[in-house]
Design a protein around this motif. Sequence first.
Motif, PDB file in Angstrom:
ATOM      1  N   UNK A   1       0.838  -1.203   0.000  1.00  0.00           N
ATOM      2  CA  UNK A   1       0.000   0.000   0.000  1.00  0.00           C
ATOM      3  C   UNK A   1       0.872   1.252   0.000  1.00  0.00           C
ATOM      4  N   UNK A   2       0.261   2.370  -0.308  1.00  0.00           N
ATOM      5  CA  UNK A   2       0.986   3.631  -0.392  1.00  0.00           C
ATOM      6  C   UNK A   2       1.101   4.068  -1.837  1.00  0.00           C
ATOM      7  N   UNK A   3       2.153   4.825  -2.135  1.00  0.00           N
ATOM      8  CA  UNK A   3       2.357   5.304  -3.495  1.00  0.00           C
ATOM      9  C   UNK A   3       3.747   4.987  -3.994  1.00  0.00           C
ATOM     10  N   UNK A   4       3.853   4.220  -5.071  1.00  0.00           N
ATOM     11  CA  UNK A   4       5.146   3.756  -5.589  1.00  0.00           C
ATOM     12  C   UNK A   4       5.136   3.849  -7.128  1.00  0.00           C
ATOM     13  N   UNK A   5       6.301   3.627  -7.711  1.00  0.00           N
ATOM     14  CA  UNK A   5       6.424   3.633  -9.174  1.00  0.00           C
ATOM     15  C   UNK A   5       6.935   2.267  -9.615  1.00  0.00           C
ATOM     16  N   UNK A   6       6.241   1.692 -10.614  1.00  0.00           N
ATOM     17  CA  UNK A   6       6.557   0.337 -11.075  1.00  0.00           C
ATOM     18  C   UNK A   6       6.873   0.363 -12.569  1.00  0.00           C
ATOM     19  N   UNK A   7       7.970  -0.300 -12.949  1.00  0.00           N
ATOM     20  CA  UNK A   7       8.346  -0.438 -14.362  1.00  0.00           C
ATOM     21  C   UNK A   7       8.164  -1.903 -14.750  1.00  0.00           C
ATOM     22  N   UNK A   8       7.306  -2.138 -15.750  1.00  0.00           N
ATOM     23  CA  UNK A   8       6.969  -3.501 -16.152  1.00  0.00           C
ATOM     24  C   UNK A   8       7.422  -3.729 -17.594  1.00  0.00           C
ATOM     25  N   UNK A   9       8.429  -4.600 -17.826  1.00  0.00           N
ATOM     26  CA  UNK A   9       8.881  -4.867 -19.202  1.00  0.00           C
ATOM     27  C   UNK A   9       7.888  -5.750 -19.955  1.00  0.00           C
ATOM     28  N   UNK A  10       7.676  -5.419 -21.226  1.00  0.00           N
ATOM     29  CA  UNK A  10       6.766  -6.210 -22.062  1.00  0.00           C
ATOM     30  C   UNK A  10       7.516  -7.423 -22.620  1.00  0.00           C
TER      31      UNK A  10
ATOM     32  N   UNK B   1      -2.530   3.186 -10.843  1.00  0.00           N
ATOM     33  CA  UNK B   1      -3.049   2.047 -10.079  1.00  0.00           C
ATOM     34  C   UNK B   1      -3.269   2.499  -8.637  1.00  0.00           C
ATOM     35  N   UNK B   2      -3.895   1.644  -7.849  1.00  0.00           N
ATOM     36  CA  UNK B   2      -4.288   2.035  -6.491  1.00  0.00           C
ATOM     37  C   UNK B   2      -3.086   2.379  -5.610  1.00  0.00           C
ATOM     38  N   UNK B   3      -1.948   1.750  -5.876  1.00  0.00           N
ATOM     39  CA  UNK B   3      -0.769   2.022  -5.055  1.00  0.00           C
ATOM     40  C   UNK B   3       0.356   2.699  -5.852  1.00  0.00           C
ATOM     41  N   UNK B   4      -0.022   3.512  -6.829  1.00  0.00           N
ATOM     42  CA  UNK B   4       1.000   4.287  -7.540  1.00  0.00           C
ATOM     43  C   UNK B   4       0.767   4.387  -9.027  1.00  0.00           C
ATOM     44  N   UNK B   5       1.836   4.212  -9.788  1.00  0.00           N
ATOM     45  CA  UNK B   5       1.772   4.334 -11.243  1.00  0.00           C
ATOM     46  C   UNK B   5       2.631   3.258 -11.885  1.00  0.00           C
ATOM     47  N   UNK B   6       2.162   2.744 -13.013  1.00  0.00           N
ATOM     48  CA  UNK B   6       2.870   1.717 -13.787  1.00  0.00           C
ATOM     49  C   UNK B   6       3.318   2.310 -15.115  1.00  0.00           C
ATOM     50  N   UNK B   7       4.562   1.988 -15.505  1.00  0.00           N
ATOM     51  CA  UNK B   7       5.058   2.324 -16.844  1.00  0.00           C
ATOM     52  C   UNK B   7       5.465   1.021 -17.526  1.00  0.00           C
ATOM     53  N   UNK B   8       4.919   0.765 -18.704  1.00  0.00           N
ATOM     54  CA  UNK B   8       5.337  -0.410 -19.477  1.00  0.00           C
ATOM     55  C   UNK B   8       6.573  -0.029 -20.284  1.00  0.00           C
ATOM     56  N   UNK B   9       7.649  -0.833 -20.177  1.00  0.00           N
ATOM     57  CA  UNK B   9       8.914  -0.524 -20.848  1.00  0.00           C
ATOM     58  C   UNK B   9       9.291  -1.635 -21.819  1.00  0.00           C
TER      59      UNK B   9
END
Length: 662
Positions: free
Chosen positions: A215-224, A312-320
Motif C-alpha cells: 500500500x501507499x504510493x510507488x512507481x513500477x516499471x513492467x517490461x513487455x 493504479x491504487x498504489x502508484x503508477x505503472x510504466x510499461x517498458x
Amino acid sequence: MGSFSDRLIFLWLCFVSFTDATSTIEQKLREDPDLSEFLAMMERSDVVNITLSSRQATIFAPINEAFQKASYDPSLKNDDRLVKYHMLNLPKKTSQLGSSNTHLISDLEGNPPLWITHKSEKYDTAIYINNARILLVQSNIQAKNSRNMEQILHKIDEVLVPVVTRTIGQTDLYSPNAWEFIDNYESWMNIKNHRIRLFKEQILFHKKQEIFKTEGGHTFFIPVDDGFKNTKAVDAKVIDGHVIPKQVLFTSPTEKGENFQTLANSDNIKVHVAFSEETEGKSTMIYIKSHTLYGDKKGVVIAAIKQANIPVRNGVVHLIHKPLMVVDQTVKQFLELNKEKEDGPLSKFCQEIFHSEVLGKEFMNVIERSKQITLFAPTNAAWDESNLQNLLKEGSKIKDVLTMHLIPDEAVYIDRIANKEVVQKGTYNSKKNLFFSVNQNNHNRTFMVEGGGVMANIVQPDIAASNGVIHVIDRVLGFPYTTIFDKLKYDSTLNDTYVLGARTRVNELLNDTSRKFTYFVPSAKAWNQARLDLPSAIKKVFMHEYIYQAEQILERHLVVDEESYTMQKLKLMGNQTKGVDLKTIRDNITISVEEQNNNSFIIHWQGKKIQVFRPNIECTNGIIHVIDYPFVDKGDIVVSSISPLSITPHLLTLIVAKYLLL
C-alpha cells in the motif's frame, strides 16, 4: 415593515436572484469553446448529468487539444467511466488538492485514485493530476447547481485515462493495485495489446508479488514480453530494481535526469533509475535508465517507455520495452541497433562508422576481438559542426578521428574517472591519448574527456554492454574547432594561465589564425606547486604591479614558428644532451624532450624535469602542451627597495616598441 408573507416573498425573490446570478458547471463549460469536447462527453452521459444536478463536485476538464493528442481506446470516449474519472464528490480548490505523492478519490466505481504532484518551477509551483497539468490561471472556477451545492472546475492539459476492464460490470477489478494489474493484464482496456506474461512469471517464480501489493504510493516499471532475451537473467534483485518505493512518478512532472533509489538497495547491490527525454526526428521519446552502481554487472541499461502513466491504487505503472539492469547486448550490437534508427540520437556516429565498408569492418573487428572495450559515441548534434563536414570527405582523417573514440581491451567506468583512478588512456589510434577530468560546480559534477584538442562533456556515462561500456559525448573528438585562446578560456584546468594572459597582452596573440603557435601551458596544479616552491615570486607574478615580469614569463612559454610542434617532433629535433632551440615571443628557449615507456613525455629545462601532463592538444592555430610546472626560476622576479612601477623612460620606450612590432 410589511406583513410576514410580504417579507417571505422578498426573501424568495432575493434567493432566486442569487441563484440565477450563479452559473452552473454546464453553463461554465458552454461559455468556454476550449472545453467543447469534454462538454460533449458529459452530455452523452445521463449518469454524470444526474450526479452533477444532485451534489457537490470537482471537475477536471481536459482542453480540446488534450483530446486531439490522447491515445486511448476509442470506445472509451462514449464510456461513462472516462468522464467519471475526471470528477470528485467534493468541491476542492487547487490549494486544497494535497501534496505530492498523495491522492484524491475519483468518482469512478471502485474509487481509483487521482495522484497529485507539485513541481517547483521558476516563478511558481505547477500542480499535476496524474500526468495532466492543471492550467492554474484558468482553474478554480466556482459554480453552483440548482440545489445551491458548490462545484469547482479546473482545466487540465491531458485526458485522465483510468484502468478499466474491457467488459463493464467486473466491479471486482476496479482500481487494481500493481500486482492485480499484472495478474489480470489481459482484462484491461487501453493496454495496446502489450503482453507482460514473462515478467509476471518471474515475479511468481521468485515470490516477489508482495512488493507490487504494498500500500501507499510507488512507481513500477513492467517490461513487455517483446523485449525479453533471457528470462533467467531477471532474478529477484532485478525485479527489485523495477520498483521505486514511496514516490509516484508520472513522466511530465518528473525532473529528467534526477536519480531515484530503487528497492535494489543493499550491501551487495545499488541501483538508481532516472527518466530521460530524447528527440528522434519529429517525435519525442521518454526513456528510463537503470544505473547499477555496484553489483553483478555495473553500468546503465536504457529502456524505452512503451506505455506511460498507467494509474493504479498504489502508484503508477510504466510499461517498458525491455528489462532494466539486464545487460543483453554487445558493443557491436549497440552500434548496429543505433544504425538502424535513422533518426536515433546516435545514428550519425553509426553511419560514419559503416559509411566506408573497409573502415567499418576494421572498426567492428576491433570491437569483436576485445574482451572489454570503451566506446565514446558522439551525439547527432556533435556532427553538425560546420568545419567537420569537410573532414568527412577525407577518408584518412575520418579514420584517425573515429579510432580515437575507442579504448580497446579495457572498460573505463565513470567511477574510475570520478575517483581520478584514470586520468588518461591510449586509444586505438596509437598516436593519440584521451585525458579525463571532473568539473565540480556546487553539488553538480561534469565529467569530461579530451582527445586531439577537443574537450567533450560525457552526457550519458556507463551504458552497459556485455563486453564493455559506452559513454555518450557532446562533441566529436580529434577534430580541433577552437583557437588556443578559446581553449584556454573554456578549459577550467588552464584558468590560471588564461587569467595571467588576460592581465598582460599575451592572450591577444592567441586568436591569430595566420600564425602557428606551440604553447607550453602550466596547469592550475603547476602554478600551485610553483607557489609552494617560490611563494614570494609567484605571488608577485599574479599581482597587477608586476605585469611586465608576468608577461616576460608567459612569453617564454609561447613558441612562434612556421609550424606547430608535437612532442614527438620536438623529440626528433633535438636530443637529451643538446636539446632544441625554440623561438619564443620573448627570446629563444632551449629544451630537450624525453619520451617514457607509457607514451608520456618529460621536458628538461635548466636542470628541471617537467612532466607533460597533456601533450599535443590541437587547436586551429597551433598546439598546446599542458605542463605540470612553469618555466620559471626564482631569479625571474627580483624585488628591490625600488617600486616595480618605477620604470625608466628608456625601458618604457622599449616595451612600447616591442608591442608595436608584434
